[in-house]
Design a protein around this motif. Sequence first.
Motif, short mmCIF file in Angstrom:
data_model
loop_
_atom_site.label_atom_id
_atom_site.label_comp_id
_atom_site.label_asym_id
_atom_site.label_seq_id
_atom_site.Cartn_x
_atom_site.Cartn_y
_atom_site.Cartn_z
N ALA A 148 -33.24 13.29 2.54
CA ALA A 148 -33.58 12.36 1.47
C ALA A 148 -32.56 11.22 1.39
N PHE A 149 -31.30 11.53 1.65
CA PHE A 149 -30.25 10.53 1.63
C PHE A 149 -30.43 9.51 2.75
N LEU A 150 -30.83 9.96 3.93
CA LEU A 150 -30.86 9.10 5.11
C LEU A 150 -32.17 8.38 5.36
N ILE A 151 -33.30 9.07 5.17
CA ILE A 151 -34.57 8.56 5.66
C ILE A 151 -35.00 7.26 4.98
N LEU A 202 -36.28 1.48 4.72
CA LEU A 202 -36.19 0.21 3.99
C LEU A 202 -35.14 -0.73 4.57
N GLU A 203 -34.36 -0.21 5.54
CA GLU A 203 -33.28 -0.99 6.15
C GLU A 203 -32.30 -1.50 5.09
N LYS A 204 -31.98 -0.59 4.17
CA LYS A 204 -31.04 -0.90 3.08
C LYS A 204 -30.09 0.27 2.91
N THR A 205 -28.82 0.05 3.13
CA THR A 205 -27.86 1.14 3.02
C THR A 205 -27.58 1.53 1.57
N GLU A 206 -27.89 0.62 0.64
CA GLU A 206 -27.50 0.87 -0.75
C GLU A 206 -28.46 1.78 -1.50
N VAL A 207 -29.64 2.05 -0.94
CA VAL A 207 -30.61 2.88 -1.66
C VAL A 207 -30.27 4.36 -1.51
N MET A 208 -30.77 5.18 -2.43
CA MET A 208 -30.61 6.63 -2.40
C MET A 208 -29.14 7.05 -2.25
#
Length: 442
Positions: free
Chosen positions: A326-329, A334-340
């Motif tokens: 869930a943390f990585l996928i 979304l090509e966004k490191t800041e999500v999740m």
Amino acid sequence: MKKNKMTAVKASWLILSADEVYENHGFLIEDNRISSVVPNERITGTWDEDGVLDCRGKIVCPGFINAHMHQYGILSRGFPVMGSVTDFDTFLGNYWWPYMEDRIRFKAVEITSRASAAELIHSGVTGLCDTLEAPYCEPDTLIRQGEILEELGIRGIVSLESSQRIDEANGQFCLSENARAAQYFKKKQGLVEGAVCTHTTFTCNDGFIRQATELAECMDVMYQFHLSESRHEPEKAAFRNMRPAQIYGSLGVLGPRTLASQCVKLDSSEISLLAEKKVKAVHMPISNCEVGGGIAPIVSMLEAGLTVGLGTDGYINDFFAVMKAAFLIHKAALEKTEVMAASEVFRMATEYGAGCLGWKRCGKLTPGFYPDFIVLKDEFLTPVTRENIFDQIVVHGKRDYVDRVVVNGRILVDKGILLNMDEEKINAEMREFAKEFREGAV
């Protein structure tokens, strides 16, 4: 050791929730509730004499809550695909229904319930919500499943998936079994509850869905169903010029005690509808990959204010693997490191999971909550700090780090060993039954 009740816990790191972390603190327990959080030096006594559990040098945090799974799914591991499977439609019709679901009976439920619960407890799960998919099971199979969970000491919600896939009579039988189990466990008032469950909009007509919802309201239990696990359900619903969530909305069956699992192919209008109705949702990042369903719009769902828990779906019962996925996928999708953020994933695994299941005193370790917690060995290769503790657990945590598991003040795992079950015997029975189950399909 004397059989006195647990009265206090000490920890080097105490995680009350995704928002509160304390160093060198513990908590006191009174009347099977956490009464207060205090510095370790204010807790005196020993385990033998006073029931004080000393976990200094370790991390204490809320237990994980598996908000959606199928315990019998353990039988599918390594099971050969007997028919042609190219998409979700053929996955169900040519494989899952004929070779798995339709063959599940009482014995299979007994054996898989014990084996899968052992796996889950080892990975820090203190509560689960199960959907038994067994339309041909014998009467009271669902009750037996719940009794097994009670015996093992884990919190649970049990339900039998009901649909008209086979015929109307079978659907009515499954609904009645949900009602019997819900009534049985409500009267018992233990760790297990019942629920009412249907399958999807393409296996249940409008009248059946309304009937199930009315039954859940009558029994005062949760109503749950699978929602758009792949593009298959939205495509089936297209002839009505509605999306699947909109069908449920048009029937007036969505509400705060509704739990929608999977939610992979939702559009923005459906997300808004579910948020408006305060429907709860469960995310299964690993199993959604396995069936080729896609990646659920979890970031958008959370931003809309939905309570979203995590589930194993019974596919891989290691909750650390689920949290890591869930943390990585979503970062990749979304090509966004800041999500999740790791803290948000931890919240989904604990507090939000409890919210999904209507468990108001679980998911956190704040005063008034039940003492459902896990103790993690600090074997991380870099120092744990207040700033990185959630990243350490979610991204680098391992099932092997689970030292103790406590549910309702009862220790289920002590120093990595399951206390109240013969795990060697359970696993041997599981392997033998799985062999027979596979041979019977050939």
